[in-house]
Design a protein around this motif. Structure first.
Motif, short mmCIF file in Angstrom:
data_model
loop_
_atom_site.label_atom_id
_atom_site.label_comp_id
_atom_site.label_asym_id
_atom_site.label_seq_id
_atom_site.Cartn_x
_atom_site.Cartn_y
_atom_site.Cartn_z
N GLY A 255 0.80 -1.21 0.00
CA GLY A 255 0.00 0.00 0.00
C GLY A 255 0.83 1.26 0.00
O GLY A 255 0.27 2.37 0.03
N LYS A 256 2.15 1.13 -0.05
CA LYS A 256 3.06 2.27 -0.04
C LYS A 256 3.88 2.32 -1.33
O LYS A 256 3.95 3.37 -1.98
CB LYS A 256 4.00 2.21 1.17
N PRO B 296 0.37 2.62 -5.19
CA PRO B 296 -0.96 3.00 -4.71
C PRO B 296 -2.03 2.02 -5.19
O PRO B 296 -1.81 1.24 -6.12
CB PRO B 296 -1.17 4.39 -5.31
N ALA B 297 -3.18 2.07 -4.55
CA ALA B 297 -4.25 1.11 -4.85
C ALA B 297 -4.64 1.14 -6.31
O ALA B 297 -4.89 0.09 -6.93
CB ALA B 297 -5.47 1.41 -3.97
N THR C 218 -4.09 -5.62 1.82
CA THR C 218 -4.04 -4.47 0.93
C THR C 218 -4.75 -4.76 -0.40
O THR C 218 -5.52 -3.93 -0.89
CB THR C 218 -2.58 -4.07 0.64
N GLU D 249 -7.90 -2.46 -0.20
CA GLU D 249 -7.57 -1.22 -0.91
C GLU D 249 -7.67 -1.35 -2.42
O GLU D 249 -8.15 -0.43 -3.09
CB GLU D 249 -6.17 -0.75 -0.52
#
Length: 392
Positions: A252-253, A256-257, A328, A332
């Motif tokens: 998630g870093k 991005p989603a 994630t 996300e």
């Protein structure tokens, strides 16, 4: 002894199955059935998800240790930390380093594997470097970046080829194609990483047999212009070559989603392998850390749930665990749970010939994880035996 897991939601490639029991005996899955069969021990999954154990094929450390720190204890500590988060099979990963440091890491890894000192299955080594592009080195130590040298890598393969599962390199470096072919002749999977290559250079190693790109988008070229003419980089080449698998750091870093969603549109789950790329600070609360072996390490900081170089211009690895990757992708990026699990179980198993892992199928290793709706581990089994030091 036969163990039966009941009342679970089994995460299968084609969806979530209920009403089935999973039976394990002598280290393997013996039945996945609705039938009531004899058993010696019963595990009530209490409605939680039951999935194959996670397989992390790119991870540098965790729990305060780097796999290259120079001791058996460091390897065991890092592997056991990731086990508590569902990684039942792990591929310790080396960074660009001196030859002496790399050999020391491989010697200690051999000891760990031969003596079975970790609860998880240590698959072998992933060597990331040192044959990379300086322009795309990222957090790799630039002191050790160089061209492939057969007088260096052939003796390494002769001595440690049985331990090395994969080796990441940049295809534009002089001698890269010969290096790629040599890896394959030793049964080592080549992978493109930290590269400034253009499409033609990617194609050369693809035609030589390379079928994997290490951590897509991280440390690699994208479209450039040469006197107005556009040239594909590694990123676009990975999409264009249909059977080129891509690693994804789904913390998630790093991505991005919306980029995770784009990757799934461009590659589909069959060609996406989730990896942590975790470094030593995973599982700690430190704000300053080191990437790589202690005596050759690159300083970094930890903030916003990711490791960065001190100037904050580049990431220096993740502090993620395998369960976070699945979380994630589901929460996300909007992937179905079965797809997220597939990308960290069945895909790495297929890519690296782990025919007995990555599936809840009869005859497969009884590496099984049970987790809740938020993908937090409840119970972990390796070879049908419950890990006794989970600290969940």
């Amino acid at each position: 002894m036969t163990t039966r897991i009941v009342n679970g939601r089994l995460v299968m490639p084609d969806g979530i199955q209920t009403g089935l029991s999973l039976y394990m005996q002598d280290g393997v899955i013996t039945h996945v059935t609705a039938d009531d069969l004899p058993y010696d021990r019963q595990i009530d999954a209490a409605g939680h998800f039951v999935a194959p154990g996670f397989i992390d094929t790119h991870v540098h450390g965790g729990g305060g240790c780097d796999f290259m720190d120079g001791s058996v204890e460091a390897i065991v500590t890092a592997a056991n930390y990731h086990l508590r988060h569902g990684t039942t099979s792990i591929m310790p990963t080396a960074l660009a380093s001196s030859r002496e440091t790399l050999c020391r890491f491989l010697d200690h890894l051999r000891t760990v594997m031969e003596k079975r000192l970790t609860a998880s299955t240590v698959l072998g080594a992933h060597i990331e470097g040192p044959y990379f592009s300086l322009a795309q080195a990222g957090a790799q130590n630039p002191l050790y970046i160089r061209d492939p040298d057969p007088t260096e890598y052939i003796p390494m393969l002769e001595a440690y080829g049985d331990l090395i599962c994969r080796w990441s390199f940049a295809p534009e470096r002089q001698g890269a194609e010969a290096f790629c072919r040599t890896l394959l002749s030793y049964g080592v999977a080549p992978s493109i990483a930290h590269s400034d290559a253009v499409y033609e250079e990617v194609c050369r190693v693809y035609e030589a047999g390379c079928r994997t790109v290490t951590h897509l988008y991280s440390g690699m070229s994208t479209i450039t212009r040469d006197h107005g003419y556009r040239r594909l980089g590694v990123v676009e080449s990975a999409y264009l070559l249909e059977d080129m698998a891509v690693e994804v750091i789904a913390d998630g870093k790093h991505l991005p989603a919306e980029l995770l969603r784009l990757i799934l549109k461009g590659k589909s789950r069959e060609w996406v392998c989730l990896v942590t790329d975790a470094m030593r600070a995973a599982g700690t609360d430190v704000q300053e850390s080191l990437l790589g072996p202690l005596h050759e390490a690159v300083p970094c900081i930890v903030e916003d749930e990711v490791a960065k170089l001190p100037d904050r211009q580049s990431f220096a690895g993740s502090v993620a665990t395998a369960d976070r990757l699945v979380r994630t992708m589901v929460q996300e990026a909007g992937a179905p749970l079965e797809d997220a699990v597939y990308m960290i179980t069945a895909v790495p198993a297929r890519l690296y010939g782990l025919t007995a892992k990555g599936k809840l199928c009869v005859g497969c290793d009884a590496d099984v994880v049970i987790f809740d709706e938020d993908i937090h581990m409840q119970r972990i089994f390796i070879g049908g035996e419950e890990n006794g030091d989970q600290n969940l």
